[in-house]
Scaffold this active site. Structure first.
Site, PDB file in Angstrom:
ATOM      1  N   PHE A  75     -14.151   4.493   8.014  1.00 26.30           N
ATOM      2  CA  PHE A  75     -12.970   4.965   7.307  1.00 26.30           C
ATOM      3  C   PHE A  75     -13.321   5.899   6.150  1.00 26.30           C
ATOM      4  CE2 PHE A  75     -14.315   0.802   5.718  1.00 26.30           C
ATOM      5  CZ  PHE A  75     -14.738   1.173   4.449  1.00 26.30           C
TER       6      PHE A  75
ATOM      7  N   ARG B  90     -18.913  47.943   2.668  1.00 30.53           N
ATOM      8  CA  ARG B  90     -20.209  47.925   3.344  1.00 30.53           C
ATOM      9  C   ARG B  90     -20.667  46.500   3.688  1.00 30.53           C
ATOM     10  NH1 ARG B  90     -25.285  48.998   0.316  1.00 30.53           N
ATOM     11  NH2 ARG B  90     -23.849  49.801  -1.256  1.00 30.53           N
TER      12      ARG B  90
ATOM     13  N   HIS C 299       0.806  -1.217   0.000  1.00 29.98           N
ATOM     14  CA  HIS C 299       0.000   0.000   0.000  1.00 29.98           C
ATOM     15  C   HIS C 299       0.844   1.275   0.000  1.00 29.98           C
ATOM     16  CE1 HIS C 299      -3.138  -2.845   0.707  1.00 29.98           C
ATOM     17  NE2 HIS C 299      -4.060  -1.943   0.970  1.00 29.98           N
TER      18      HIS C 299
ATOM     19  N   ASN D 276      -5.758   1.951   8.219  1.00 25.04           N
ATOM     20  CA  ASN D 276      -7.158   2.062   7.822  1.00 25.04           C
ATOM     21  C   ASN D 276      -7.844   3.125   8.672  1.00 25.04           C
ATOM     22  OD1 ASN D 276      -9.586   1.606   6.634  1.00 25.04           O
ATOM     23  ND2 ASN D 276      -9.814  -0.514   7.283  1.00 25.04           N
TER      24      ASN D 276
ATOM     25  N   GLU E 283     -14.869  -1.263  -3.601  1.00 21.58           N
ATOM     26  CA  GLU E 283     -14.899   0.055  -2.966  1.00 21.58           C
ATOM     27  C   GLU E 283     -15.410   1.030  -4.026  1.00 21.58           C
ATOM     28  OE1 GLU E 283     -10.852   0.212  -1.681  1.00 21.58           O
ATOM     29  OE2 GLU E 283     -11.134  -1.415  -0.255  1.00 21.58           O
TER      30      GLU E 283
END
Length: 509
Positions: A329, A283, A84, A196, A414
């Site tokens: 997550f 303003r 990863h 995670n 996912e």
């Protein structure tokens, strides 16, 4: 070493900033250590029972149906860190990575992650020793959490990857030697538990929120100073106006600007002039600044909730002796908040740039062109306004929301992701651009005061002017202004200007 105690709840943005930027360390409460220990006992028992537990005895993502033997559960955890760690781009800033590490420890402290106490202790020891893993800035899609950046942190704890220490870039193994640690021998589930979670986007976003809240106060100050030299009215700060439309940020912004300009001889001098009302950038400044303030406050609420949450999967529940599979997550709350705040801070810069234009334009200000004598020979602040225009234009591009762009990952397992880390990264950049724009406005307003009159401005304006002039001299002839802008940005970040103003007029909220 000063330390902040991390337990179940209670971590604030101020705590995060102290850890990330001031070198403060962390320790766990006894209750946190006890929760971590009970959760690990459950994980260890489930492994012995060869129970199917996602990421502990199974593969990850689309490979979650693959059963991992008891013999291979340790190797699985090393593999997840290595596979990863695919981040690209420049390394994240040191303060961001320190914040990431602290937030991951905070997640461990809640007792739902499933790591051993010695693993949590190793994270703490690395952080407290001032070792900062090298974490590439790009590669997270914001679900399942910030897998890629957190994997690069985890690498150092197993003696891989790289870290920064005392300005040097060193190997992960050397980093462990410096703080007296052996490479971690990960147990079942620990690799997944380390990566995670939403700690990268929360770290980047949390620091950006802190900076944005500070910048909002300086934006009120800059507007008040500009209003004085542009011969604006204080009527727009009258509390009755803001009671009739009771957005909280609007009322605070008006109160700040009223206090900063109180007792201004400049404003009193033109009370009976023929101008009916001011341009919108003056303003409507309470309304515009206030809306951005409310957006920043919303983002702070989201980020502090996330900081005190359990964001992994599976979630170990020590009290019931079970685990839960869910989606904490997923970075959607942070992503939405960061995209919202991105637009809010961009608006602070937008309205500031328009006030800068009014200051440097002699047809609008009545002051010398580009706030300098001998115009033509000197260009003065002409190009400073160019820079502000470039920065706000860049901010407009980055204000496109990242959260609306989901790309499925892991073989469509996912199939909706948040892109929250992209939201946070671009928000941080927008805040930094806006700091430079507000610095330019402060610098122009101070120059305008020098050119304008011998009458006294409001006490807050005078205090700010004095601090600015100690750092940046009056512009008599053209000089390199980039250094001056950087000096004012440093004053904003250090809080020195606000401290002086508050000493003169009371709290600027």
């Amino acid at each position: 070493m000063k330390t902040i105690v991390l337990g179940m709840e209670g971590m604030t943005l101020d705590d995060l900033v102290r850890i990330a930027r001031q070198g403060v360390g962390v320790v766990l409460t006894p209750g946190a250590e006890e929760r971590i220990g009970r959760a690990w006992q459950l994980v260890s028992r489930w492994v012995d029972e060869e129970r199917t537990v996602y990421g502990v005895t199974t593969g990850f993502g689309a490979l979650s149906d693959v059963t991992i033997s008891k013999r291979d559960t340790r190797q699985l955890q090393f593999n997840i860190l290595k596979s990863h760690a695919v981040g690209v781009g420049q390394p994240l800033a040191l303060d961001i990575v320190r914040a990431m590490m602290a937030l991951r420890v905070k997640d461990f402290a809640r007792g739902n992650a499933g790591v051993r106490t010695e693993t949590a202790a190793a994270w703490i020891r690395l952080l407290n020793a001032g070792l900062v893993p090298v974490v590439p800035e790009k590669g997270s899609v914001g679900a399942s959490g910030d897998l890629v950046p957190l994997a690069h942190v985890g690498l150092v704890l197993i003696g891989e990857g790289e870290a920064f220490f005392d300005g040097r870039r060193i190997s992960g193994r050397e980093a462990l030697e410096i703080c007296g640690l052996a490479p971690l021998k990960l147990e079942a589930g620990e690799g997944l538990a380390m990566i995670n979670g939403t700690q990268a986007m929360t770290a980047i976003g949390g620091l950006a929120v802190y900076d944005a809240a500070r910048l909002a106060r300086h934006t009120d100050l800059a507007a008040a100073m500009s209003l004085e030299v542009l011969m604006g009215s204080k009527t727009e700060f009258d509390p009755r106006i803001h009671q009739m439309r009771p957005h909280p940020g609007q009322a605070v912004a008006a109160e700040n600007m009223d206090r900063i300009t109180r007792n201004s001889e400049i404003i009193s001098s033109h009370r009976d002039c023929k101008r009916v009302q001011d341009a919108y950038t003056l303003r409507c400044s309470p309304q515009v600044h206030g809306a951005s303030r409310d957006a920043i406050a919303y983002a702070q609420t989201v980020l502090e909730t996330e900081m005190n949450s359990s964001t992994g999967n599976p979630l170990i529940h020590p009290d019931s002796g079970d685990f839960l599979l869910g989606g904490n997550f997923h970075g959607q709350p942070v992503a939405l908040a960061m995209d919202f705040m991105c637009m809010a801070v961009a608006e602070l810069a937008n309205i500031s740039e328009r006030r800068i234009e009014r200051l440097v334009n002699p047809k609008l200000s009545g002051l010398p062109a580009f706030l300098v004598k001998d115009g033509g020979l000197n260009s003065g602040f002409m190009i400073a306004q160019y820079v502000a225009a470039a920065l706000v234009s860049e901010n407009k591009v980055m204000s496109h929301p990242a959260v609306v762009d989901s790309i499925p990952t892991s073989a469509n397992k996912e199939d909706h992701v948040s892109m929250g880390t992209i939201s946070a990264r671009k928000c941080r950049e927008v805040v930094q651009n806006a700091e430079n724009v507000i610095a330019i406005e402060l610098m122009c307003a101070a120059q305008a005061l020098d050119l304008f009159t011998n009458m006294q401005p409001g006490a807050g304006t005078q205090a700010a002017y004095a601090v600015i002039r100690k750092a940046v001299p009056y512009l008599e002839d053209d000089r390199i202004l980039s250094k001056d802008v950087a000096q004012i940005v440093d004053l904003i970040r250090s809080g020195v200007i606000l401290d002086a103003v508050e000493n003169a007029v009371g709290m600027v909220r």
